[in-house]
Design a protein around this motif. Structure first.
Motif, short mmCIF file in Angstrom:
data_model
loop_
_atom_site.label_atom_id
_atom_site.label_comp_id
_atom_site.label_asym_id
_atom_site.label_seq_id
_atom_site.Cartn_x
_atom_site.Cartn_y
_atom_site.Cartn_z
N ALA A 88 0.83 -1.21 0.00
CA ALA A 88 0.00 0.00 0.00
C ALA A 88 0.86 1.25 0.00
CB ALA A 88 -0.93 -0.01 1.22
N ALA A 89 1.92 1.28 0.82
CA ALA A 89 2.79 2.45 0.89
C ALA A 89 3.48 2.70 -0.45
CB ALA A 89 3.82 2.27 2.00
N THR A 90 3.87 1.63 -1.12
CA THR A 90 4.50 1.79 -2.44
C THR A 90 3.50 2.38 -3.43
OG1 THR A 90 6.07 -0.01 -2.05
CG2 THR A 90 5.58 0.55 -4.34
N GLN A 91 2.27 1.89 -3.42
CA GLN A 91 1.28 2.38 -4.37
C GLN A 91 0.86 3.82 -4.06
OE1 GLN A 91 -1.93 -0.32 -5.38
NE2 GLN A 91 -0.67 -2.10 -4.92
N VAL A 92 0.78 4.16 -2.77
CA VAL A 92 0.48 5.55 -2.42
C VAL A 92 1.61 6.45 -2.89
CG1 VAL A 92 0.23 7.16 -0.50
CG2 VAL A 92 -1.03 5.02 -0.49
N GLY A 93 2.86 6.00 -2.72
CA GLY A 93 4.00 6.78 -3.20
C GLY A 93 3.93 7.02 -4.69
N GLU A 94 3.53 6.00 -5.43
CA GLU A 94 3.40 6.16 -6.88
C GLU A 94 2.31 7.18 -7.22
OE1 GLU A 94 2.71 2.15 -8.03
OE2 GLU A 94 4.84 1.61 -8.06
N LEU A 95 1.20 7.16 -6.45
CA LEU A 95 0.16 8.16 -6.67
C LEU A 95 0.67 9.57 -6.43
CD1 LEU A 95 -2.89 6.46 -4.90
CD2 LEU A 95 -2.64 6.83 -7.36
N LEU A 96 1.61 9.69 -5.46
CA LEU A 96 2.15 11.00 -5.11
C LEU A 96 3.40 11.35 -5.90
CD1 LEU A 96 1.66 10.91 -1.22
CD2 LEU A 96 0.21 12.01 -2.95
N GLY A 97 3.83 10.45 -6.77
CA GLY A 97 4.95 10.76 -7.66
C GLY A 97 6.32 10.39 -7.12
N SER A 98 6.38 9.58 -6.06
CA SER A 98 7.68 9.19 -5.49
C SER A 98 7.53 7.83 -4.82
CB SER A 98 8.17 10.22 -4.47
OG SER A 98 9.39 9.81 -3.90
N ARG A 99 8.08 6.79 -5.43
CA ARG A 99 7.85 5.43 -4.96
C ARG A 99 8.45 5.20 -3.57
NH1 ARG A 99 6.88 0.52 -7.75
NH2 ARG A 99 7.57 -1.33 -6.60
N ARG A 100 9.67 5.56 -3.35
CA ARG A 100 10.41 5.42 -2.10
C ARG A 100 10.53 3.95 -1.69
NH1 ARG A 100 8.52 10.83 1.36
NH2 ARG A 100 8.85 12.28 -0.38
N LEU A 101 11.65 3.64 -1.03
CA LEU A 101 12.01 2.25 -0.79
C LEU A 101 11.30 1.65 0.43
CD1 LEU A 101 15.85 2.38 -1.50
CD2 LEU A 101 14.04 1.51 -3.00
N PRO A 102 10.90 0.39 0.34
CA PRO A 102 10.35 -0.29 1.52
C PRO A 102 11.42 -0.53 2.57
CG PRO A 102 10.62 -1.85 -0.29
CD PRO A 102 10.93 -0.48 -0.84
N TRP A 103 11.00 -0.75 3.82
CA TRP A 103 12.00 -0.84 4.89
C TRP A 103 11.60 -1.77 6.05
CZ3 TRP A 103 10.55 0.73 9.86
CH2 TRP A 103 9.32 1.40 9.93
N THR A 104 10.36 -2.26 6.09
CA THR A 104 9.88 -2.94 7.29
C THR A 104 10.21 -4.43 7.36
OG1 THR A 104 7.72 -3.39 6.25
CG2 THR A 104 7.96 -1.33 7.51
N ALA A 105 10.69 -5.03 6.27
CA ALA A 105 10.85 -6.49 6.24
C ALA A 105 11.78 -7.01 7.33
CB ALA A 105 11.36 -6.93 4.87
N HIS A 106 12.77 -6.21 7.69
CA HIS A 106 13.73 -6.67 8.71
C HIS A 106 13.79 -5.72 9.90
CE1 HIS A 106 15.06 -9.64 5.80
NE2 HIS A 106 15.22 -8.67 4.91
N ALA A 107 12.74 -4.93 10.08
CA ALA A 107 12.71 -3.95 11.17
C ALA A 107 12.01 -4.53 12.39
CB ALA A 107 11.98 -2.69 10.71
N TRP A 108 12.49 -4.12 13.56
CA TRP A 108 11.81 -4.48 14.81
C TRP A 108 10.65 -3.53 15.05
CZ3 TRP A 108 17.38 -4.86 15.53
CH2 TRP A 108 17.82 -6.18 15.76
N LEU A 109 9.63 -4.04 15.72
CA LEU A 109 8.59 -3.20 16.27
C LEU A 109 9.06 -2.68 17.62
CD1 LEU A 109 5.62 -5.40 15.17
CD2 LEU A 109 5.79 -2.96 14.67
N PRO A 110 8.48 -1.60 18.15
CA PRO A 110 8.93 -1.06 19.43
C PRO A 110 8.97 -2.12 20.54
CG PRO A 110 7.45 0.49 18.39
CD PRO A 110 7.43 -0.74 17.54
N GLY A 111 10.14 -2.21 21.17
CA GLY A 111 10.35 -3.20 22.22
C GLY A 111 10.83 -4.53 21.71
N GLY A 112 10.83 -4.73 20.39
CA GLY A 112 11.17 -6.03 19.83
C GLY A 112 12.65 -6.32 19.72
N ASN A 113 13.49 -5.30 19.78
CA ASN A 113 14.94 -5.51 19.69
C ASN A 113 15.47 -5.97 21.04
OD1 ASN A 113 17.62 -5.58 19.11
ND2 ASN A 113 17.86 -3.37 18.78
N LEU A 114 15.29 -7.23 21.35
CA LEU A 114 15.73 -7.77 22.64
C LEU A 114 17.23 -8.01 22.66
CD1 LEU A 114 12.87 -10.36 23.29
CD2 LEU A 114 12.88 -7.88 23.64
N LEU A 115 17.85 -8.00 21.48
CA LEU A 115 19.28 -8.31 21.41
C LEU A 115 20.11 -7.30 22.19
CD1 LEU A 115 19.59 -9.20 17.60
CD2 LEU A 115 19.02 -10.69 19.51
#
Length: 524
Positions: free
Chosen positions: A383-410
């Motif tokens: 959805a974020a990629t498609q909204v970016g295309e509607l607004l004229g700037s695709r911009r790169l995805p980033w969440t595939a390897h991101a922690w949610l708040p509190g999730g970085n237990l390391l």
């Protein structure tokens, strides 16, 4: 803090021109997930939710992160693979609120032959890579603790892996991440109208308790209103003719005293072919669900009915030695699932996949149709990629390897084992907390680590002795936690805290629940 003051504080973050790039309507898992992804790509985002975050469908699930074993029967191999790929990503992103769970499937030879079950489970194990979840296996229920709760005719079974999630907390974590990335999160704020305004939209936002609405200009609108998505599209945005439609299906669950002595869940098939989960829940309880009932009416007023309770009891009593009765029910909940209408006659057969509809007419908008909690991240990414295309700037995805708040237990654990299994990190987190605060009760430390992960150290940043926790308003619930939930997690009512940010309401007496409400009232 009152809802009105909270709205004005968040409203001031929008800037003097009261504008944003994207307005997201809906504070469930899809809306908060999309807001998070967009904010992380640098877009100016405002999210409005008419009630509390995750107050409806997104907190009324079966609490599972799963590929959907039963969807293989409907040949939805693409959906299952997509969900299985997301399963391990999510389990790694927030191991404090999501963790692996093993499921027991008693074999009913009258339903399906054993070879068919084995083939389905083999596909389930191999449609996507598994890095730490164990594969399926057969089990002799006559000679295993897993068969102890079952009637003696259930002699053979299969065991496979999926995951469990605290669904309401997942929604809050996405909203927290979005906020920390710059998004404005407006809870208890209804979007009453969205009208075209040049090449964008003019939205009218009405906060609960506010005398006057606020006007916001957005370059694009994301309609992630769940069961209300068609209403927003038709009545709010003026899109009267649309080929895509929802099918609203009510799913209800009951909670009863603990039925099993082990940590495995059961997936049980009824004589009607539907499946019901029996899941260990909140230490002392068992969660049983769900139903699939066609729904018409107001999704905010959905309730379980007596026929559903009887159906769930009847289904599990086909398997369990100790019968479950309606009188055993300690709590129940129901939600309306906004499924993509694919013309199936059975509610159970309706696809759990999603569709993203985009248009530039009369101004840029995207509507989310359907979906399930397991695939929320990839849905948000697309959805974020498609909204970016509607607004004229695709911009790169980033969440595939991101922690949610509190999730970085390391960062709180110094061991190589966590690289293999996320739950090792959780054990290390709890040990680290108890080393810092050795006087802390073990059960309370465990609950806090489960709820907040690494963020527990933010909540307790200035705590060095028990008095710093503040008054114990109800058993195990101190003022420091209540204040944290109000300041950082948009909690405003006792229901927000006792049934969504936690499930303490299940453990409390009516007077203990009232004490939380009284404390909140006293804060103003």
């Amino acid at each position: 803090m009152s809802d009105t003051n909270s709205f004005h504080r968040a409203n001031s973050l929008l800037g003097s021109d009261q504008s944003c790039d994207v307005l997201v309507v809906g504070g469930g898992i899809n809306g908060t997930g999309i807001a998070r992804d967009l904010a992380g790509r640098g877009w100016r985002v405002v999210l409005c939710e008419q009630d509390d975050l995750g107050a409806h469908t997104s907190s009324a699930s079966s609490k599972l992160i799963h590929g959907g074993l039963r969807y293989l029967e409907y040949r939805e191999f693409g959906l299952v693979r997509k969900a299985l790929l997301e399963r391990e990503r999510l389990l790694r992103s927030a191991p404090h609120i999501m963790w692996p769970m093993r499921f027991v499937l008693p074999h009913d030879a009258h339903m399906r032959p054993a070879w068919m079950i084995r083939l389905g489970l083999w596909l389930y194990d191999h449609l996507a890579p598994r890095r730490f979840l164990p594969g399926c296996e057969t089990v002799d229920l006559n000679h295993s603790p897993l068969g102890a709760p079952l009637q003696p005719q259930w002699q053979r079974g299969f065991v496979y892996s999926d995951g469990w999630v605290d669904d309401a907390r997942l929604v809050v974590l996405c909203a927290m991440d979005a906020s920390e990335l710059g998004a404005s999160i407006l809870t208890r704020t209804r979007c009453t109208a969205i009208t075209p305004d040049g090449d964008g939209w003019c939205a009218t936002l009405q906060a609960q308790g506010a005398r006057e609405p606020t006007t916001l200009r957005a370059r694009a609108v994301v309609n992630a209103a769940g069961p209300w998505v068609e209403r927003v599209l038709r009545d709010g945005m003026g899109v009267r003719s649309n080929p895509t439609h929802l099918r609203l299906v009510k799913g209800s669950h009951i909670v009863v005293p603990r039925c099993t002595a082990h940590d495995h869940a059961y997936i049980l098939q009824g004589e009607d072919g539907r499946i019901v989960f029996v899941i260990p829940y909140e230490q002392d309880f068992t969660l049983i669900g769900t139903t699939d009932v066609a729904f018409q009416g107001d999704p905010s007023a959905v309730r379980i009915d007596d026929d559903e309770v009887a159906y769930l009891c009847q289904t599990v009593n086909r398997y369990l030695k100790q019968a479950v009765t309606p009188q055993d029910v300690r709590w129940s909940y129901a939600g309306v699932r906004p499924l993509l209408d694919d013309a199936q006659s059975s509610a159970s057969a309706v696809t759990r996949d999603y569709r993203l509809q985009v248009s530039n007419e009369p101004a840029p908008w995207l509507t989310v149709w359907g979906g399930k909690i397991t695939t929320f991240r990839v849905l948000a990414e697309q959805a974020a990629t498609q909204v970016g295309e509607l607004l004229g700037s695709r911009r790169l995805p980033w969440t595939a390897h991101a922690w949610l708040p509190g999730g970085n237990l390391l960062e709180h654990v110094n061991t190589e084992e966590v690289l293999i299994h996320p739950q090792a990190a959780f054990a290390g987190l709890q040990a680290h907390l108890l080393r810092q605060l050795p006087w802390l009760d073990d059960a309370l430390a465990s609950r806090w680590c489960r709820a907040y992960g690494g963020r527990v150290f933010r909540m307790l940043a200035h705590v060095s002795h028990p008095d710093a926790l503040g008054r114990e308003v109800s058993p195990g619930l101190h003022e420091i936690e209540l204040s944290y939930l109000r300041r950082h997690e948009w909690a405003r009512t006792a229901e927000d805290i006792l049934w969504r940010r936690s499930k303490l309401g299940l453990h409390y007496s009516p007077s203990e629940r009232q004490a939380v409400a009284d404390w909140l009232t006293a804060q103003g």
